[in-house]
Write a protein that holds these residues in place. Structure first.
Motif, mmCIF file in Angstrom:
data_model
loop_
_atom_site.group_PDB
_atom_site.id
_atom_site.type_symbol
_atom_site.label_atom_id
_atom_site.label_comp_id
_atom_site.label_asym_id
_atom_site.label_seq_id
_atom_site.Cartn_x
_atom_site.Cartn_y
_atom_site.Cartn_z
ATOM 1 N N GLU A 59 9.260 -23.404 17.041
ATOM 2 C CA GLU A 59 10.209 -22.602 17.229
ATOM 3 C C GLU A 59 10.619 -22.429 18.347
ATOM 4 O O GLU A 59 11.887 -21.976 18.901
ATOM 5 C CB GLU A 59 9.836 -20.992 16.993
ATOM 6 N N CYS A 60 9.976 -22.832 19.504
ATOM 7 C CA CYS A 60 10.365 -22.927 20.893
ATOM 8 C C CYS A 60 11.359 -24.049 21.152
ATOM 9 O O CYS A 60 12.046 -23.871 22.238
ATOM 10 C CB CYS A 60 9.023 -22.987 21.890
ATOM 11 N N GLY A 61 11.815 -24.798 20.225
ATOM 12 C CA GLY A 61 12.751 -25.855 20.341
ATOM 13 C C GLY A 61 12.108 -27.171 20.684
ATOM 14 O O GLY A 61 12.827 -28.305 20.915
ATOM 15 N N PHE A 62 10.637 -27.181 20.860
ATOM 16 C CA PHE A 62 10.280 -28.381 20.819
ATOM 17 C C PHE A 62 10.154 -29.249 19.478
ATOM 18 O O PHE A 62 9.762 -28.560 18.646
ATOM 19 C CB PHE A 62 8.712 -28.150 21.736
ATOM 20 N N ARG A 63 10.375 -30.479 19.693
ATOM 21 C CA ARG A 63 10.352 -31.471 18.413
ATOM 22 C C ARG A 63 9.767 -32.702 18.998
ATOM 23 O O ARG A 63 10.242 -33.264 19.772
ATOM 24 C CB ARG A 63 11.616 -31.519 18.091
ATOM 25 N N CYS A 64 8.788 -33.109 18.301
ATOM 26 C CA CYS A 64 7.987 -34.405 18.788
ATOM 27 C C CYS A 64 7.163 -35.045 17.517
ATOM 28 O O CYS A 64 6.627 -34.377 16.522
ATOM 29 C CB CYS A 64 7.052 -33.860 19.882
ATOM 30 N N ASP A 65 6.989 -36.274 17.716
ATOM 31 C CA ASP A 65 6.211 -37.089 16.838
ATOM 32 C C ASP A 65 4.652 -36.350 16.854
ATOM 33 O O ASP A 65 4.462 -36.108 18.190
ATOM 34 C CB ASP A 65 6.245 -38.489 17.262
ATOM 35 N N ARG A 66 3.970 -36.127 15.817
ATOM 36 C CA ARG A 66 3.003 -35.463 15.644
ATOM 37 C C ARG A 66 1.778 -36.076 16.406
ATOM 38 O O ARG A 66 1.090 -35.486 17.306
ATOM 39 C CB ARG A 66 2.570 -35.581 14.266
ATOM 40 N N ASP A 67 1.873 -37.496 16.382
ATOM 41 C CA ASP A 67 0.713 -38.091 17.530
ATOM 42 C C ASP A 67 1.018 -37.895 18.848
ATOM 43 O O ASP A 67 -0.018 -37.760 19.717
ATOM 44 C CB ASP A 67 0.528 -39.499 16.893
ATOM 45 N N VAL A 68 2.192 -38.273 19.223
ATOM 46 C CA VAL A 68 2.655 -38.014 20.523
ATOM 47 C C VAL A 68 2.456 -36.698 21.307
ATOM 48 O O VAL A 68 1.883 -36.425 22.175
ATOM 49 C CB VAL A 68 4.056 -38.599 20.510
ATOM 50 N N ASN A 69 2.728 -35.665 20.135
ATOM 51 C CA ASN A 69 2.199 -34.452 20.555
ATOM 52 C C ASN A 69 0.946 -33.937 21.128
ATOM 53 O O ASN A 69 0.348 -33.610 22.202
ATOM 54 C CB ASN A 69 2.797 -33.261 19.566
ATOM 55 N N ALA A 70 0.180 -34.811 20.065
ATOM 56 C CA ALA A 70 -1.289 -34.408 20.240
ATOM 57 C C ALA A 70 -1.715 -35.295 21.633
ATOM 58 O O ALA A 70 -2.639 -34.479 22.536
ATOM 59 C CB ALA A 70 -2.228 -35.135 19.074
ATOM 60 N N ALA A 71 -1.346 -36.449 21.918
ATOM 61 C CA ALA A 71 -1.730 -37.072 23.027
ATOM 62 C C ALA A 71 -1.304 -36.259 24.390
ATOM 63 O O ALA A 71 -1.946 -36.345 25.154
ATOM 64 C CB ALA A 71 -0.883 -38.692 22.980
ATOM 65 N N CYS A 74 1.396 -26.716 19.756
ATOM 66 C CA CYS A 74 2.584 -27.243 20.244
ATOM 67 C C CYS A 74 2.250 -27.557 21.742
ATOM 68 O O CYS A 74 1.328 -26.938 22.393
ATOM 69 C CB CYS A 74 3.698 -26.391 19.992
ATOM 70 N N PHE A 75 2.740 -28.724 22.105
ATOM 71 C CA PHE A 75 2.493 -29.019 23.632
ATOM 72 C C PHE A 75 3.427 -27.959 24.603
ATOM 73 O O PHE A 75 2.739 -27.713 25.465
ATOM 74 C CB PHE A 75 3.026 -30.636 23.718
ATOM 75 N N ALA A 76 4.667 -27.654 24.102
ATOM 76 C CA ALA A 76 5.369 -26.964 25.092
ATOM 77 C C ALA A 76 4.936 -25.423 25.169
ATOM 78 O O ALA A 76 5.018 -24.898 26.277
ATOM 79 C CB ALA A 76 6.962 -27.045 24.765
#
Ligand SMILES: [Zn+2]
Length: 442
Positions: free
Chosen positions: A360-372, A341-343
């Motif tokens: 669980e921390c509330g971060f929600r993101c497109d999988r690839d954008v998260n990886a980037a 998780c990025f956050a």
């Protein structure tokens, strides 16, 4: 020279010029421009073909007995050529002395590289005879070749003057150096190497400070700001038809040769499209202050094979990022990026079908954008706290407009945006609404 350098021998003069050139090169960047030879008469084509043939003869003659490399090759006027079952003498009539020397130097370089590989424990064979030589090195600007910008032509040693297309690409302040004469299915080309002062090269306006790039499979990449780029150039219908046709032609027949030629031409065309797509993507990434990406093996590739393998697709793009972009920052492959998780840095178990990371921390993101984003954070060596701002940076109108302008001009590149890069952190609902700005050709 006269009074200024009365005590220098010729060898010393050459040495000192080389030293000066080396010093100057440190402040310069290298560019290669492709010029096409134009308006070729039958006589000119015959001359060019003869040159490539003689280059092949000389190459094979030198390779068949490498002791010949020790002699002054530039003086060689005649070589033996193997014809069916015996040797025949052939005269070298259109190869200039510098060109002959360059061909022998090339072989020496190859032998040296092979020797190096052998010492490193690789299995290597000897240099083989070639059935074609499709490139001729021209090493001394002013002697082997000279460009005429007014007449839009190039003069090549012994071969004469040819009109060329593409001279406008070469900037006025460029220092022109060596070149390679190339034969391709679509015609004859000159690849000219030029050097430009580094000061002239950083004139593009930046559209962002830093961007992370996640390379997906085959031809997809995702940027940390929510831009997704797909640049697949598929095999054309014509290519497949020609491949089928070729398999039906009799071995060694004239017809087969003709189909093979058309097939090569089609391959060249597709390769050019892939290359153009890569160029556009690189041009776009250049507009960022820093580009962070994950490299398969940061130290792995030997420079000997590096640039030629994977010239298209992701592999080629990565290798070009590595070599041509000064702002590129590679992150090692071993670092996991897709599941983190990025956050908050928590590891998730994701299956391939999970397109969205929900943490669980509330971060929600497109999988690839998260990886980037994770790649960007690691490349910039930021801690989780320091990186908080990165995830909220919105895709600016300038960015999306630049993306549309640069990438949209190639019909094989498909760009989509996640609708609000900045609200990825806050928004609860799935947020992908791709905007197609270019449709791929069928
Ligand atoms: Zn999290």
């Amino acid at each position: 020279m006269g009074m200024n350098a009365p005590l220098m021998t010729k060898a010393e003069r050459i040495k000192s010029t080389l030293r000066e050139t080396k010093k100057r090169r440190k402040t310069q960047r290298v560019f290669v421009y492709e010029l096409k030879l134009q308006n070729l008469s039958k006589r000119k084509i015959a001359l060019l073909e003869r040159a490539f043939l003689e280059a092949k003869w000389l190459y094979n003659w030198l390779v068949s007995d490498t002791n010949r490399l020790g002699m002054p090759v530039y003086k060689v006027r005649e070589v033996e050529v193997w014809v069916k079952d015996h040797y025949e003498q052939r005269e070298l009539t259109v190869l200039g002395s510098q060109i002959k020397r360059a061909i022998s130097n090339r072989i020496k370089d190859n032998l040296r590289a092979l020797g190096q590989l052998k010492r490193n424990g690789h299995k290597v064979g000897a240099l083989k005879h070639k059935s074609f030589v499709n490139s001729i090195p021209l090493e001394q600007y002013g002697k082997t070749h000279k460009l005429d910008f007014d007449r839009k032509s190039v003069r090549i040693q012994i071969l004469g003057t040819f009109r060329v297309l593409g001279l406008h690409q070469i900037p006025e302040d460029a220092e022109i150096a060596n070149a390679v004469l190339m034969r391709k299915p679509s015609g004859y080309y000159l690849h000219v190497t030029c050097y430009r002062s580094k000061d002239h090269c950083v004139s593009v306006d930046k559209i962002g400070d830093a961007v992370g790039v996640d390379f997906g499979i085959s031809s997809k990449l995702t940027l940390s700001n929510g831009i997704k780029i797909d640049f697949e150039v598929r095999e054309s219908i014509r290519l497949k038809r020609l491949q089928r046709k070729l398999s039906k032609k009799r071995m060694g027949s004239k017809n087969r040769e003709r189909v093979r030629f058309l097939l090569n031409k089609e391959h060249e065309k597709l390769e050019r499209r892939r290359r153009d797509a890569q160029n556009k993507i690189l041009a776009f990434l250049k507009r960022y202050g820093k580009v962070v990406f994950q490299d398969d093996c940061v130290k792995g590739w030997s420079s000997l094979w590096g640039s030629s393998i994977h010239s298209s697709g992701i592999g080629g793009l990565k290798s070009r990022l590595r070599h041509s972009l000064e702002t590129a920052i590679p992150v090692e492959r071993i670092v996991t990026t897709t599941r983190e998780c990025f956050a908050c840095g928590l590891r998730h178990e994701l299956s391939l079908s999970d397109r969205v990371v929900v943490c669980e921390c509330g971060f929600r993101c497109d999988r690839d954008v998260n990886a980037a984003l994770v790649i960007l954070r690691k490349g910039l060596r930021l801690s989780l706290d320091q990186a908080v701002g990165l995830g909220r940076s919105e895709l600016t109108p300038l960015e999306s407009e630049t993306a549309a302008r640069i990438l949209g001009s190639n019909p094989h590149i498909c760009v989509s945006f996640l609708d609000e890069g900045g609200s990825l952190l806050r928004r609860k609902q799935e947020e992908t609404t791709p905007i197609r700005i270019a449709r791929r050709r069928p």
